[in-house]
Every structure is written in structure tokens, then in C-alpha cells.
Design a protein around this motif. Structure first.
Motif, PDB file in Angstrom:
ATOM      1  N   LEU A 320     -12.283  -6.914 -24.569  1.00  0.00           N
ATOM      2  CA  LEU A 320     -11.631  -5.713 -25.090  1.00  0.00           C
ATOM      3  C   LEU A 320     -10.135  -5.694 -24.788  1.00  0.00           C
ATOM      4  O   LEU A 320      -9.489  -4.648 -24.867  1.00  0.00           O
ATOM      5  CB  LEU A 320     -12.291  -4.460 -24.498  1.00  0.00           C
ATOM      6  CG  LEU A 320     -13.747  -4.222 -24.893  1.00  0.00           C
ATOM      7  CD1 LEU A 320     -14.264  -2.942 -24.254  1.00  0.00           C
ATOM      8  CD2 LEU A 320     -13.903  -4.155 -26.408  1.00  0.00           C
ATOM      9  N   VAL A 321      -9.590  -6.855 -24.450  1.00  0.00           N
ATOM     10  CA  VAL A 321      -8.146  -6.955 -24.239  1.00  0.00           C
ATOM     11  C   VAL A 321      -7.482  -7.258 -25.578  1.00  0.00           C
ATOM     12  O   VAL A 321      -7.811  -8.258 -26.235  1.00  0.00           O
ATOM     13  CB  VAL A 321      -7.801  -8.042 -23.210  1.00  0.00           C
ATOM     14  CG1 VAL A 321      -6.282  -8.172 -23.067  1.00  0.00           C
ATOM     15  CG2 VAL A 321      -8.439  -7.727 -21.861  1.00  0.00           C
ATOM     16  N   LYS A 322      -6.554  -6.414 -25.987  1.00  0.00           N
ATOM     17  CA  LYS A 322      -5.858  -6.575 -27.254  1.00  0.00           C
ATOM     18  C   LYS A 322      -4.657  -7.491 -27.075  1.00  0.00           C
ATOM     19  O   LYS A 322      -3.738  -7.191 -26.316  1.00  0.00           O
ATOM     20  CB  LYS A 322      -5.391  -5.215 -27.769  1.00  0.00           C
ATOM     21  CG  LYS A 322      -4.570  -5.273 -29.046  1.00  0.00           C
ATOM     22  CD  LYS A 322      -5.418  -5.698 -30.219  1.00  0.00           C
ATOM     23  CE  LYS A 322      -4.645  -5.608 -31.528  1.00  0.00           C
ATOM     24  NZ  LYS A 322      -5.488  -5.966 -32.679  1.00  0.00           N
ATOM     25  N   ILE A 323      -4.644  -8.633 -27.786  1.00  0.00           N
ATOM     26  CA  ILE A 323      -3.547  -9.595 -27.735  1.00  0.00           C
ATOM     27  C   ILE A 323      -2.759  -9.493 -29.033  1.00  0.00           C
ATOM     28  O   ILE A 323      -3.331  -9.551 -30.130  1.00  0.00           O
ATOM     29  CB  ILE A 323      -4.075 -11.026 -27.541  1.00  0.00           C
ATOM     30  CG1 ILE A 323      -4.701 -11.159 -26.142  1.00  0.00           C
ATOM     31  CG2 ILE A 323      -2.966 -12.052 -27.729  1.00  0.00           C
ATOM     32  CD1 ILE A 323      -5.329 -12.508 -25.883  1.00  0.00           C
ATOM     33  N   SER A 324      -1.421  -9.346 -28.923  1.00  0.00           N
ATOM     34  CA  SER A 324      -0.595  -9.229 -30.122  1.00  0.00           C
ATOM     35  C   SER A 324       0.817  -9.746 -29.864  1.00  0.00           C
ATOM     36  O   SER A 324       1.250  -9.854 -28.711  1.00  0.00           O
ATOM     37  CB  SER A 324      -0.529  -7.762 -30.587  1.00  0.00           C
ATOM     38  OG  SER A 324       0.106  -6.959 -29.610  1.00  0.00           O
ATOM     39  N   ASN A 325       1.515 -10.055 -30.954  1.00  0.00           N
ATOM     40  CA  ASN A 325       2.914 -10.475 -30.904  1.00  0.00           C
ATOM     41  C   ASN A 325       3.099 -11.678 -29.972  1.00  0.00           C
ATOM     42  O   ASN A 325       3.753 -11.597 -28.929  1.00  0.00           O
ATOM     43  CB  ASN A 325       3.818  -9.323 -30.484  1.00  0.00           C
ATOM     44  CG  ASN A 325       3.724  -8.138 -31.423  1.00  0.00           C
ATOM     45  OD1 ASN A 325       3.490  -8.300 -32.619  1.00  0.00           O
ATOM     46  ND2 ASN A 325       3.876  -6.938 -30.893  1.00  0.00           N
ATOM     47  N   CYS A 345      -9.843 -15.868 -30.268  1.00  0.00           N
ATOM     48  CA  CYS A 345      -9.627 -14.450 -29.996  1.00  0.00           C
ATOM     49  C   CYS A 345     -10.943 -13.686 -29.995  1.00  0.00           C
ATOM     50  O   CYS A 345     -11.996 -14.218 -30.337  1.00  0.00           O
ATOM     51  CB  CYS A 345      -8.662 -13.877 -31.033  1.00  0.00           C
ATOM     52  SG  CYS A 345      -7.019 -14.651 -30.970  1.00  0.00           S
ATOM     53  N   SER A 346     -10.862 -12.430 -29.630  1.00  0.00           N
ATOM     54  CA  SER A 346     -12.046 -11.601 -29.475  1.00  0.00           C
ATOM     55  C   SER A 346     -12.629 -11.196 -30.831  1.00  0.00           C
ATOM     56  O   SER A 346     -11.898 -10.783 -31.741  1.00  0.00           O
ATOM     57  CB  SER A 346     -11.683 -10.342 -28.678  1.00  0.00           C
ATOM     58  OG  SER A 346     -12.723  -9.397 -28.708  1.00  0.00           O
ATOM     59  N   LYS A 347     -13.950 -11.250 -30.958  1.00  0.00           N
ATOM     60  CA  LYS A 347     -14.612 -10.761 -32.166  1.00  0.00           C
ATOM     61  C   LYS A 347     -14.452  -9.254 -32.303  1.00  0.00           C
ATOM     62  O   LYS A 347     -14.381  -8.732 -33.416  1.00  0.00           O
ATOM     63  CB  LYS A 347     -16.111 -11.105 -32.115  1.00  0.00           C
ATOM     64  CG  LYS A 347     -16.437 -12.582 -32.224  1.00  0.00           C
ATOM     65  CD  LYS A 347     -17.940 -12.788 -32.178  1.00  0.00           C
ATOM     66  CE  LYS A 347     -18.287 -14.264 -32.271  1.00  0.00           C
ATOM     67  NZ  LYS A 347     -19.771 -14.475 -32.217  1.00  0.00           N
ATOM     68  N   ARG A 348     -14.400  -8.580 -31.205  1.00  0.00           N
ATOM     69  CA  ARG A 348     -14.319  -7.112 -31.226  1.00  0.00           C
ATOM     70  C   ARG A 348     -12.901  -6.644 -31.562  1.00  0.00           C
ATOM     71  O   ARG A 348     -12.711  -5.684 -32.323  1.00  0.00           O
ATOM     72  CB  ARG A 348     -14.759  -6.577 -29.867  1.00  0.00           C
ATOM     73  CG  ARG A 348     -14.753  -5.077 -29.738  1.00  0.00           C
ATOM     74  CD  ARG A 348     -15.960  -4.428 -30.392  1.00  0.00           C
ATOM     75  NE  ARG A 348     -15.979  -3.001 -30.156  1.00  0.00           N
ATOM     76  CZ  ARG A 348     -16.546  -2.423 -29.116  1.00  0.00           C
ATOM     77  NH1 ARG A 348     -17.148  -3.176 -28.181  1.00  0.00           N
ATOM     78  NH2 ARG A 348     -16.536  -1.113 -28.975  1.00  0.00           N
ATOM     79  N   ILE A 349     -11.899  -7.299 -30.975  1.00  0.00           N
ATOM     80  CA  ILE A 349     -10.506  -6.914 -31.207  1.00  0.00           C
ATOM     81  C   ILE A 349      -9.715  -8.193 -31.500  1.00  0.00           C
ATOM     82  O   ILE A 349      -9.185  -8.826 -30.582  1.00  0.00           O
ATOM     83  CB  ILE A 349      -9.901  -6.181 -29.987  1.00  0.00           C
ATOM     84  CG1 ILE A 349     -10.783  -5.008 -29.560  1.00  0.00           C
ATOM     85  CG2 ILE A 349      -8.493  -5.691 -30.310  1.00  0.00           C
ATOM     86  CD1 ILE A 349     -10.269  -4.257 -28.367  1.00  0.00           C
TER      87      ILE A 349
END
Length: 395
Positions: A320-325, A345-349
Motif C-alpha cells: 500500500l505504499v504509493k510510488i510516484s515521480n 509495482c503494487s497491484k493495489r496501487i
């Protein structure tokens, strides 16, 4: 970026220019311990207390030679800036049972600190043999060579940390701290000996530094913000890592990480972001890896949102850790594994705003050329792509 690259040099210049007239406190009245090496623990603490209480800039001077030093806590706040000028080697007790805490030399609650020169020898080999964390979740926490807790406006320059029992350096709650020409030295089989670990800190710079160890050369925990890693040579070790993230409640976001002009050789990983499956909610954003040379590195480019060492987690539950940019740019050299680029990456996020540009990684193994894998991400791809970016989608 250009301004950040000069932070360490400017701090060093200011430090040198302002300690010319500093009051000097030398270690003295020390005696040989049972092994014949002078034990300076009490003298060291005495000099520190005097320096910390000085109303003007002060310097603690330690001459050349090898000295025994038990665990010490150098507690502030101090009345003025303090410099440690170390010409010799400080040696920790070899037996881990001699330690009451998880730190050997601890600097804390200090605003204005210079640590210049010297070797901190953790004598970690006995401790490594006793480390059973791969099978025991309640394993004993071993001491870190150098801890910086809530330290501000500090520079650590031309210092060597050798054979730490656990992490070589742990940075917690710090602000404006620079490591420059810093040296970490331990064998590749030393367990859990991260070179420099940073957590919940703002404005930490690691510049022109070489790290040889048995775990991550640099690792960034939660709350790491505005971190610059530039001109670092890494290997052996596990590479330069953000994470692992998401294991604990109330982790703070990671943001503003710039890793540039580094060389990684013979490491288990190159540059990576790792989060736990079945994780707590978290954020990691604005992270950039550019101009990196890889020499025979396994997993040169890696986002791993299913990081699960020793199978001590629920691997089937998405992170549930959101990775961006995130950007990976101008990364070149040789891979020791067939999958040279893996963005999992995560299937959930799913990851957002991931850029992959100008990658040239060669694998010469018997099973054919290098490949790449992607899952739960739609990256922006540009420039040279060797191997072809995201050629193999993974469900």
C-alpha cells in the motif's frame, strides 16, 4: 541540483575557517587496558563535556595511535560549535555483550558539529557470527558504529568506519548533515552492515564517498527528505536503496531523493526502491537516479514492491505504499543477471509517473542478452533502451 552539489564543500570551508581560533581540549590521563591498548573512554567524555560547555567554538583533539573506546553518548545541546579532530583509530569492544545499547559512538541533540578524520573500528566479526536475524524475528539488535540523533548543521569529513557490528552509520531526525570523503569498509559477508542509513531527516548529503560493506551501501528509511547522494562508489554491498518501506504504522513520506554520478561494482543490487507486501499505507515520491555506472551488478535497476526477505511476510498481499515521480536516466554498464531492469509495482496501487531514459546495460550470460520486466506501471520511455524497456510484462 547544482546548488545542492556544493553544500558539503561550503560547509567544510566554513568549518575550517571558523575553527582556527577554537579552544582545544585534548584527551589526557588515559591508561592501558587489559589488552595493552590505551582506553580513552573517560578522557574522551571529559574532553567532550568541556568542549560542549565552551561559550566559543571548541575542538576535541585525539592524536595518532590506536585507542580503546567503550560505548559513549555525546549529548547536547552545546553552547557553541564543536569539532572533533581525530588522527588515530578508535576501537570498540569486540564482544557484543559489552554493549548495553544499540550504539557505540552516539552524537545527539547537537546543533553545529564537525567530525574530521580518524577511523572507528567496530571489530564486528564476532557479532556477525552471532547474527541470526535471517531466522529469528526477535534477534538482538547489535550496536551501530556511529549514530547521529537529532543533529543539525554538521559535516563529517575524511572519516572511516570499519567492520561495524551492525549499520555503520544511522542518521535519525537530523537536519543539514553532510558526509564528504567518507569511507565505509567491511567485507561482503558482513551481515546487516548498511553503510549509511537515513530516516526522518531533512537535507542530508552524501558526497564523494566510497562504501564497501555487506548490505545496502546507502539506505533511506521513512521520512527521508531532500537527500543528495553524489559521487558515491559502492561495492561490495546491496546497492543504493530507498526502503524498505511500509513495514510499520505511521511511516512518514519519502520525497526529494537525488542519486547521481555514482559507480556500483559487484553489488547484489544497483539502484532500487523496495516496499513490503501487506504493507501499511505510505508515500514515496520525487526520486531520481541519474548518470550511474554499473559494473557486473545483479538487478541494476529495480523497483520491488514485494520485498520479502527470509519469507517473513505475507507476499500475496499487495503493498500500500504509493510510488510516484521516479526517473532512471543514463544508467550504463554490465548486469550480472539477465533481468537488468525490473519495475515491479503494487497491484493495489500502481506506480505513477515513472521515467526510463537512456539505459544501456549489457548481460553476457549463457542464456542470452539482457531483458527487462514491468508490472503495474506504464512508464515514459525515451532515448537508448538496452535492454528494450518493459519488453516483458509480468502479471
Amino acid at each position: 541540483m547544482a546548488i545542492k552539489s556544493y553544500v558539503g564543500a561550503l560547509l567544510l570551508l566554513l568549518s575550517f575557517s571558523s575553527t582556527i581560533n577554537a579552544q582545544v581540549f585534548q584527551i589526557e590521563n588515559y591508561s592501558a587496558n587489559g589488552g595493552g591498548i590505551p582506553d580513552i573512554t573517560q578522557s574522551f567524555l571529559g574532553a567532550w563535556k568541556k568542549a560542549c560547555a565552551s561559550p566559543t567554538r571548541a575542538k576535541v583533539f585525539i592524536p595518532g595511535g590506536t585507542f580503546a573506546l567503550s560505548e559513549v553518548v555525546l549529548e547536547g545541546p552545546c553552547k557553541s560549535h564543536v569539532e572533533f579532530n581525530i588522527h588515530g583509530t578508535l576501537q570498540a569492544p569486540a564482544d557484543p555483550s559489552r554493549f548495553r545499547t544499540d550504539g557505540w559512538v552516539v552524537f545527539q541533540h547537537i546543533d553545529g558539529l564537525t567530525l574530521l578524520g580518524g577511523t572507528f573500528d567496530g571489530q564486528g566479526r564476532i557479532a556477525w557470527a552471532q547474527n541470526d536475524c535471517n531466522k529469528n524475528q526477535n534477534c538482538r539488535t547489535l550496536p551501530t558504529n556511529l549514530r547521529f540523533n537529532f543533529v543539525s548543521n554538521a559535516i563529517v569529513h575524511d572519516v572511516t568506519t570499519l567492520d561495524s557490528k551492525n549499520f555503520h552509520v544511522n542518521v535519525l531526525g537530523c537536519n543539514n548533515l553532510t558526509f564528504q570523503h567518507f569511507h565505509v569498509n567491511a567485507p561482503g559477508n558482513s551481515i546487516n552492515t548498511d553503510g549509511i542509513h537515513i530516516g526522518r531527516s531533512l537535507g542530508v548529503n552524501i558526497l564523494d564517498t566510497d562504501i564497501k560493506t555487506g548490505d545496502d551501501c546507502v539506505s533511506l528509511g521513512d521520512g527521508s527528505r531532500q537527500i543528495t547522494v553524489k559521487g558515491v562508489t559502492c561495492g561490495p554491498g546491496h546497492g543504493i536503496s530507498i526502503g524498505s518501506l511500509g513495514r510499520y504504522d505511521n511511516e512518514e513520506p519519502v520525497s526529494g531523493v537525488f542519486v547521481t554520478n555514482c559507480t556500483i561494482t559487484g553489488a547484489q543490487n544497483g539502484v532500487r526502491i523496495k516496499t513490503w507486501p501487506a504493507s501499511k499505507i505510505g508515500i514515496a515520491t520525487d526520486m531520481h537516479f541519474e548518470d550511474i555506472q554499473m559494473n557486473n551488478v545483479a538487478n541494476p535497476v529495480l523497483i520491488d514492491q514485494g520485498y520479502c526477505p527470509w519469507n517473513q511476510c505475507q507476499a500475496e498481499i499487495p503493498s500500500l505504499v504509493k510510488i510516484s515521480n521516479v526517473s532512471f536516466k543514463r544508467i550504463r554498464g554490465t548486469s550480472a543477471s539477465k533481468v537488468a531492469v525490473k519495475i515491479a509495482c503494487s497491484k493495489r496501487i500502481p506506480c505513477e509517473n515513472v521515467e526510463i531514459a537512456d539505459i544501456n546495460l549489457v548481460y553476457r550470460g549463457p542464456d542470452g542478452p539482457a531483458t527487462s520486466e514491468c508490472s503495474n506501471v506504464s512508464p515514459l520511455i525515451s532515448g537508448v533502451q538496452n535492454p528494450p524497456a518493459c519488453a516483458k510484462p509480468v502479471s
